[in-house]
Design a protein around this motif. Structure first.
Motif, PDB file in Angstrom:
ATOM      1  N   PHE A 137      42.667  27.668  10.716  1.00 20.89           N
ATOM      2  CA  PHE A 137      43.874  28.499  10.684  1.00 20.89           C
ATOM      3  C   PHE A 137      44.500  28.637  12.071  1.00 20.89           C
ATOM      4  O   PHE A 137      45.679  28.931  12.194  1.00 20.89           O
ATOM      5  N   GLN A 138      43.692  28.437  13.119  1.00 21.72           N
ATOM      6  CA  GLN A 138      44.164  28.623  14.489  1.00 21.72           C
ATOM      7  C   GLN A 138      44.733  27.354  15.120  1.00 21.72           C
ATOM      8  O   GLN A 138      45.274  27.402  16.211  1.00 21.72           O
ATOM      9  N   ILE A 139      44.619  26.218  14.436  1.00 23.35           N
ATOM     10  CA  ILE A 139      45.128  24.965  14.999  1.00 23.35           C
ATOM     11  C   ILE A 139      46.650  25.014  14.991  1.00 23.35           C
ATOM     12  O   ILE A 139      47.265  25.166  13.939  1.00 23.35           O
ATOM     13  N   PRO A 140      47.265  24.902  16.167  1.00 21.24           N
ATOM     14  CA  PRO A 140      48.725  25.017  16.248  1.00 21.24           C
ATOM     15  C   PRO A 140      49.445  23.740  15.810  1.00 21.24           C
ATOM     16  O   PRO A 140      48.845  22.673  15.698  1.00 21.24           O
ATOM     17  N   GLY A 141      50.720  23.890  15.601  1.00 19.48           N
ATOM     18  CA  GLY A 141      51.579  22.745  15.327  1.00 19.48           C
ATOM     19  C   GLY A 141      51.827  22.500  13.854  1.00 19.48           C
ATOM     20  O   GLY A 141      51.170  23.050  12.984  1.00 19.48           O
ATOM     21  N   LEU A 142      52.831  21.654  13.626  1.00 22.33           N
ATOM     22  CA  LEU A 142      53.154  21.182  12.283  1.00 22.33           C
ATOM     23  C   LEU A 142      52.929  19.684  12.257  1.00 22.33           C
ATOM     24  O   LEU A 142      53.135  18.993  13.258  1.00 22.33           O
ATOM     25  N   ASP A 187      40.006   8.755  24.121  1.00 15.45           N
ATOM     26  CA  ASP A 187      39.120   9.379  25.106  1.00 15.45           C
ATOM     27  C   ASP A 187      39.870  10.277  26.084  1.00 15.45           C
ATOM     28  O   ASP A 187      39.262  11.104  26.760  1.00 15.45           O
ATOM     29  N   SER A 188      41.181  10.129  26.157  1.00 13.95           N
ATOM     30  CA  SER A 188      41.973  10.972  27.065  1.00 13.95           C
ATOM     31  C   SER A 188      42.240  12.353  26.473  1.00 13.95           C
ATOM     32  O   SER A 188      42.713  13.239  27.168  1.00 13.95           O
ATOM     33  N   LEU A 189      41.926  12.533  25.205  1.00 11.01           N
ATOM     34  CA  LEU A 189      42.164  13.806  24.532  1.00 11.01           C
ATOM     35  C   LEU A 189      40.967  14.743  24.690  1.00 11.01           C
ATOM     36  O   LEU A 189      39.831  14.299  24.835  1.00 11.01           O
ATOM     37  N   GLY A 190      41.232  16.028  24.606  1.00 10.37           N
ATOM     38  CA  GLY A 190      40.152  17.008  24.590  1.00 10.37           C
ATOM     39  C   GLY A 190      39.555  17.096  23.199  1.00 10.37           C
ATOM     40  O   GLY A 190      40.087  16.539  22.239  1.00 10.37           O
ATOM     41  N   GLU A 191      38.440  17.788  23.077  1.00 17.26           N
ATOM     42  CA  GLU A 191      37.774  17.950  21.781  1.00 17.26           C
ATOM     43  C   GLU A 191      37.863  19.395  21.328  1.00 17.26           C
ATOM     44  O   GLU A 191      37.938  20.306  22.139  1.00 17.26           O
ATOM     45  N   LEU A 192      37.845  19.581  20.020  1.00 13.29           N
ATOM     46  CA  LEU A 192      37.717  20.924  19.447  1.00 13.29           C
ATOM     47  C   LEU A 192      36.218  21.168  19.294  1.00 13.29           C
ATOM     48  O   LEU A 192      35.647  20.955  18.231  1.00 13.29           O
ATOM     49  N   GLU A 193      35.591  21.552  20.386  1.00 15.08           N
ATOM     50  CA  GLU A 193      34.128  21.629  20.422  1.00 15.08           C
ATOM     51  C   GLU A 193      33.553  22.564  19.376  1.00 15.08           C
ATOM     52  O   GLU A 193      32.533  22.262  18.762  1.00 15.08           O
ATOM     53  N   GLU A 194      34.194  23.725  19.159  1.00 10.77           N
ATOM     54  CA  GLU A 194      33.693  24.671  18.152  1.00 10.77           C
ATOM     55  C   GLU A 194      33.634  24.025  16.775  1.00 10.77           C
ATOM     56  O   GLU A 194      32.671  24.197  16.045  1.00 10.77           O
ATOM     57  N   LEU A 195      34.684  23.291  16.436  1.00 14.03           N
ATOM     58  CA  LEU A 195      34.743  22.652  15.128  1.00 14.03           C
ATOM     59  C   LEU A 195      33.697  21.548  15.020  1.00 14.03           C
ATOM     60  O   LEU A 195      33.011  21.428  14.009  1.00 14.03           O
ATOM     61  N   ASP A 230      34.914  23.341   2.497  1.00 10.13           N
ATOM     62  CA  ASP A 230      34.224  24.126   3.523  1.00 10.13           C
ATOM     63  C   ASP A 230      34.983  24.057   4.849  1.00 10.13           C
ATOM     64  O   ASP A 230      35.116  25.054   5.553  1.00 10.13           O
ATOM     65  N   LEU A 231      35.479  22.881   5.170  1.00  9.00           N
ATOM     66  CA  LEU A 231      36.252  22.684   6.395  1.00  9.00           C
ATOM     67  C   LEU A 231      37.554  23.490   6.347  1.00  9.00           C
ATOM     68  O   LEU A 231      37.899  24.187   7.300  1.00  9.00           O
ATOM     69  N   ILE A 232      38.258  23.421   5.219  1.00  6.28           N
ATOM     70  CA  ILE A 232      39.528  24.134   5.051  1.00  6.28           C
ATOM     71  C   ILE A 232      39.348  25.639   5.230  1.00  6.28           C
ATOM     72  O   ILE A 232      40.203  26.308   5.806  1.00  6.28           O
ATOM     73  N   GLU A 233      38.239  26.163   4.754  1.00  3.03           N
ATOM     74  CA  GLU A 233      37.994  27.607   4.801  1.00  3.03           C
ATOM     75  C   GLU A 233      37.521  28.095   6.163  1.00  3.03           C
ATOM     76  O   GLU A 233      37.448  29.306   6.388  1.00  3.03           O
ATOM     77  N   ASP A 234      37.219  27.199   7.084  1.00  6.06           N
ATOM     78  CA  ASP A 234      36.750  27.613   8.401  1.00  6.06           C
ATOM     79  C   ASP A 234      37.879  28.323   9.146  1.00  6.06           C
ATOM     80  O   ASP A 234      39.002  27.815   9.205  1.00  6.06           O
ATOM     81  N   PRO A 235      37.618  29.490   9.722  1.00  4.30           N
ATOM     82  CA  PRO A 235      38.670  30.247  10.428  1.00  4.30           C
ATOM     83  C   PRO A 235      39.335  29.462  11.559  1.00  4.30           C
ATOM     84  O   PRO A 235      40.511  29.697  11.851  1.00  4.30           O
ATOM     85  N   LEU A 236      38.633  28.542  12.178  1.00  4.81           N
ATOM     86  CA  LEU A 236      39.213  27.774  13.274  1.00  4.81           C
ATOM     87  C   LEU A 236      40.379  26.902  12.792  1.00  4.81           C
ATOM     88  O   LEU A 236      41.338  26.680  13.525  1.00  4.81           O
ATOM     89  N   PHE A 287      47.939  22.257   9.782  1.00  6.01           N
ATOM     90  CA  PHE A 287      46.790  21.358   9.662  1.00  6.01           C
ATOM     91  C   PHE A 287      45.950  21.714   8.435  1.00  6.01           C
ATOM     92  O   PHE A 287      45.409  20.843   7.771  1.00  6.01           O
ATOM     93  N   LYS A 288      45.888  22.988   8.099  1.00  8.27           N
ATOM     94  CA  LYS A 288      45.182  23.412   6.888  1.00  8.27           C
ATOM     95  C   LYS A 288      45.813  22.758   5.654  1.00  8.27           C
ATOM     96  O   LYS A 288      45.114  22.261   4.773  1.00  8.27           O
ATOM     97  N   GLU A 289      47.140  22.734   5.600  1.00  9.33           N
ATOM     98  CA  GLU A 289      47.826  22.109   4.463  1.00  9.33           C
ATOM     99  C   GLU A 289      47.576  20.599   4.431  1.00  9.33           C
ATOM    100  O   GLU A 289      47.476  20.008   3.349  1.00  9.33           O
ATOM    101  N   VAL A 290      47.461  19.984   5.592  1.00  7.94           N
ATOM    102  CA  VAL A 290      47.125  18.551   5.648  1.00  7.94           C
ATOM    103  C   VAL A 290      45.750  18.333   5.027  1.00  7.94           C
ATOM    104  O   VAL A 290      45.560  17.431   4.198  1.00  7.94           O
TER     105      VAL A 290
END
Length: 117
Positions: A74-79, A25-33, A66-72, A92-95
């Motif tokens: 591709f924008q998720i940072p980090g490894l 609950d302390s984390l933010g959400e990816l609301e668009e996703l 469908d989730l993998i192909e969502d443009p958002l 995250f796309k590769e995950v």
């Protein structure tokens, strides 16, 4: 530095979670996703990196496509490193691609074998 996520498969979906996060609950959400994919629940840190990702899988592995192909995605940072999926230092796309492969293999191994008469 790669974020370690644990993968858990369970009836009806999967969970990717950073074991160091004790209070989701302390984390933010990816609301668009979450708006686009109501079957997803997310938790991101201040840098926007995924620390918690719950996805209800009620159709098939194609739902993950469908989730993998969502443009958002591709924008998720980090490894990310997910030992249970054999993924190390991946986007995250590769995950998600590894998750899809996991379910494709799981479902194909449950297919009944044909017998010939």
């Amino acid at each position: 530095m790669s974020i370690r996520l644990e993968f858990k498969d369970y009836m009806g979906g999967f969970l990717l979670k950073d074991p160091q996060v004790k209070d989701v609950d302390s984390l933010g959400e990816l609301e668009e996703l979450e708006y686009e994919f109501f079957e997803a629940a997310t938790g991101v840190d201040k840098e926007g990196r995924i620390r918690y990702f719950h996805f209800e899988l009620w159709k098939s592995p194609e739902q993950i496509e469908d989730l993998i192909e969502d443009p958002l995605i591709f924008q998720i940072p980090g490894l990310y490193t997910v030992p249970e999926l054999g993924v190390e230092n991946a986007t995250f796309k590769e995950v998600l691609e590894a998750v899809k492969k996991y379910y494709e293999e799981k479902l194909s191994s449950k297919q009944p074998t044909k017998t010939t008469t």
